[in-house]
Design a protein around this motif. Structure first.
Motif, mmCIF file in Angstrom:
data_model
loop_
_atom_site.group_PDB
_atom_site.id
_atom_site.type_symbol
_atom_site.label_atom_id
_atom_site.label_comp_id
_atom_site.label_asym_id
_atom_site.label_seq_id
_atom_site.Cartn_x
_atom_site.Cartn_y
_atom_site.Cartn_z
ATOM 1 N N ASN A 57 0.758 -1.026 0.329
ATOM 2 C CA ASN A 57 0.054 -0.089 0.055
ATOM 3 C C ASN A 57 0.834 1.166 0.134
ATOM 4 N N GLU A 58 1.892 1.106 0.543
ATOM 5 C CA GLU A 58 2.924 2.405 0.753
ATOM 6 C C GLU A 58 3.455 2.713 -0.787
ATOM 7 N N MET A 59 3.770 1.502 -1.326
ATOM 8 C CA MET A 59 4.499 1.753 -2.720
ATOM 9 C C MET A 59 3.225 2.113 -3.716
ATOM 10 N N ASN A 60 2.389 1.502 -3.652
ATOM 11 C CA ASN A 60 1.068 1.927 -4.790
ATOM 12 C C ASN A 60 0.230 3.078 -4.383
ATOM 13 N N LEU A 61 0.352 3.493 -3.220
ATOM 14 C CA LEU A 61 -0.811 4.762 -2.989
ATOM 15 C C LEU A 61 -0.088 5.941 -2.189
ATOM 16 N N TYR A 62 0.782 5.789 -1.245
ATOM 17 C CA TYR A 62 1.305 6.772 -0.348
ATOM 18 C C TYR A 62 2.726 7.434 -0.692
ATOM 19 N N THR A 63 3.379 7.111 -1.552
ATOM 20 C CA THR A 63 4.568 7.529 -2.085
ATOM 21 C C THR A 63 4.553 7.877 -3.549
ATOM 22 N N MET A 64 5.954 8.373 -4.130
ATOM 23 C CA MET A 64 6.300 8.593 -5.357
ATOM 24 C C MET A 64 5.749 7.531 -6.285
ATOM 25 N N THR A 65 5.814 6.309 -5.943
ATOM 26 C CA THR A 65 5.522 5.353 -7.035
ATOM 27 C C THR A 65 4.069 5.221 -6.979
ATOM 28 N N ARG A 66 3.277 6.008 -6.522
ATOM 29 C CA ARG A 66 1.709 5.895 -6.607
ATOM 30 C C ARG A 66 1.512 5.855 -7.980
ATOM 31 N N GLY A 67 0.319 4.900 -8.337
ATOM 32 C CA GLY A 67 -0.088 4.895 -9.580
ATOM 33 C C GLY A 67 0.735 4.155 -10.520
ATOM 34 N N ILE A 68 1.830 3.299 -9.832
ATOM 35 C CA ILE A 68 2.985 2.707 -11.063
ATOM 36 C C ILE A 68 2.028 1.468 -11.454
ATOM 37 N N ASN A 69 2.537 1.063 -12.791
ATOM 38 C CA ASN A 69 1.877 -0.056 -13.634
ATOM 39 C C ASN A 69 1.764 -1.115 -12.517
ATOM 40 N N ARG A 70 0.759 -1.995 -12.684
ATOM 41 C CA ARG A 70 0.703 -3.043 -11.677
ATOM 42 C C ARG A 70 2.061 -4.331 -11.809
ATOM 43 N N PHE A 71 2.453 -4.542 -12.934
ATOM 44 C CA PHE A 71 3.387 -5.596 -13.156
ATOM 45 C C PHE A 71 4.631 -4.817 -12.617
ATOM 46 N N LYS A 72 5.016 -3.568 -12.621
ATOM 47 C CA LYS A 72 6.317 -3.076 -12.101
ATOM 48 C C LYS A 72 6.136 -3.104 -10.681
ATOM 49 N N GLY A 73 5.051 -2.770 -10.173
ATOM 50 C CA GLY A 73 4.792 -2.809 -8.640
ATOM 51 C C GLY A 73 5.018 -4.154 -8.077
ATOM 52 N N LEU A 74 4.216 -5.285 -9.129
ATOM 53 C CA LEU A 74 4.443 -6.720 -8.715
ATOM 54 C C LEU A 74 6.096 -7.048 -8.352
ATOM 55 N N VAL A 75 6.828 -6.670 -9.419
ATOM 56 C CA VAL A 75 8.014 -7.296 -9.433
ATOM 57 C C VAL A 75 8.944 -6.657 -8.409
ATOM 58 N N LYS A 76 8.816 -5.530 -8.069
ATOM 59 C CA LYS A 76 9.348 -4.496 -6.902
ATOM 60 C C LYS A 76 9.167 -5.277 -5.506
ATOM 61 N N MET A 77 7.792 -5.600 -5.329
ATOM 62 C CA MET A 77 7.307 -6.255 -4.268
ATOM 63 C C MET A 77 7.875 -7.489 -3.919
ATOM 64 N N LEU A 78 8.056 -8.282 -5.158
ATOM 65 C CA LEU A 78 8.528 -9.839 -4.986
ATOM 66 C C LEU A 78 10.026 -9.761 -4.969
ATOM 67 N N ARG A 79 10.442 -8.883 -5.363
ATOM 68 C CA ARG A 79 11.922 -8.836 -5.164
ATOM 69 C C ARG A 79 12.324 -8.349 -3.651
ATOM 70 N N GLU A 80 11.536 -7.840 -3.066
ATOM 71 C CA GLU A 80 11.528 -7.182 -1.564
ATOM 72 C C GLU A 80 11.249 -8.450 -0.881
ATOM 73 N N VAL A 81 10.163 -9.139 -1.281
ATOM 74 C CA VAL A 81 9.838 -10.598 -0.491
ATOM 75 C C VAL A 81 10.944 -11.515 -0.632
ATOM 76 N N HIS A 82 11.548 -11.590 -1.785
ATOM 77 C CA HIS A 82 12.560 -12.555 -2.238
ATOM 78 C C HIS A 82 13.872 -12.226 -1.073
ATOM 79 N N GLU A 83 14.211 -11.068 -0.886
ATOM 80 C CA GLU A 83 15.258 -10.679 -0.016
ATOM 81 C C GLU A 83 15.043 -10.577 1.336
#
Ligand SMILES: [Mg+2]
Length: 281
Positions: A57-83
């Motif tokens: 929610n922070e990434m997609n709603l409340y910071t500069m990346t608000r409104g990011i394409n869903r697949f860009k958001g997905l890959v960014k989130m999954l990379r964080e989960v992975h790490e």
């Protein structure tokens, strides 16, 4: 409603308005109920559900990346989960697709799956389709305009042509706006099928408005960039302060556009406020 080809300028001023998260209070609910939960479900991340949803929610709603394409958001989130939490198999394959695909959509993903048969691409498509299904289940009660939108647009429409410039699905935008009587204050609706927001503004400008008489209203960095690219003014609807923003739109912004005092100090202040609001944690 006229299409872009038929549309002709009626007034000297043009006010463009984004839909999702700007006029319509639809972003929070889509991320809270659809995008985040579907991600946890698809990748079986229940053990870390709370921090993952908060980060999504922070990434997609409340910071500069608000409104990011869903697949860009997905890959960014999954990379964080992975790490941080657990291995995400084939994460590099999805990163590669997001980086190189000339289109980030379900159809493009389907084509990539046809070529590679990779599991993570199939999972990404399955996630994206479940998100769409969940969004379709939302009722009109869940997708209301922000307070002050109708009053703001009705006022603006007395002096300016009003265009919806959205990257959402055309039919969904028409239904949502019609439902709340907002289309009465709109001259033209340009959505996903017309092209990027920057392209839509560019084509509207060709109808004969001076650049200093065009204002784009939006809630995400992409809206600001579309305005900047066309050298037109930008008015931000600030997340978590939407009601105040719409009030200022009606009380101050429209008037300044009309009397030629929008540019300079006022425009700079609005952009600073917009960025500061998305930088805050
Ligand atoms: Mg928006």
């Amino acid at each position: 409603m006229e299409n872009l080809e038929q549309f002709t300028r009626k007034k000297d001023f043009l006010i463009c308005v984004d839909s999702d998260g700007c006029a319509m209070d639809t972003m929070d609910i889509k991320h809270f109920r659809c995008f985040g939960p579907c991600l946890v479900e698809e990748w079986n991340l229940k053990d870390w559900e709370t921090p993952i949803l908060a980060r999504w929610n922070e990434m997609n709603l409340y910071t500069m990346t608000r409104g990011i394409n869903r697949f860009k958001g997905l890959v960014k989130m999954l990379r964080e989960v992975h790490e941080t939490y657990t291995e995400i198999e084939e994460i590099e394959i999805l990163e590669d697709w997001v980086e190189k695909s000339d289109e980030l959509s379900n159809a493009a993903l389907q084509r990539a799956i046809g070529k590679s048969g990779s599991t993570i691409l199939k999972k990404a498509l399955s996630w994206s389709e479940s998100v769409n299904a969940k969004i379709n289940e939302l009722s009109f009660e869940d997708k209301k305009p922000f307070e002050g939108v109708k009053e703001g647009l009705a006022f603006a429409h007395e002096y300016a042509d009003v265009a919806i410039v959205s990257s959402a699905n055309l039919q969904a935008v028409l239904e949502e706006w019609e439902r709340y009587g907002l289309l009465d204050h709109v001259d033209i609706v340009l959505a996903q099928d017309t092209g990027s927001k920057a392209f839509c503004i560019q084509e509207l400008a060709k109808k004969g408005y001076e650049k200093v008489k065009i204002l784009m209203t939006g809630d995400a960095l992409g809206d600001y960039e579309a305005a900047k690219k066309n050298d037109v003014f930008y008015f931000p609807i600030c997340v978590r302060h939407e009601k105040d923003s719409w009030e200022e739109f009606k009380e101050t912004a429209v008037g300044r556009l009309l009397d030629g005092t929008y540019g300079g100090a006022y425009q700079e202040k609005k952009i600073e406020e917009f960025k500061a609001n998305l930088e805050k944690k």
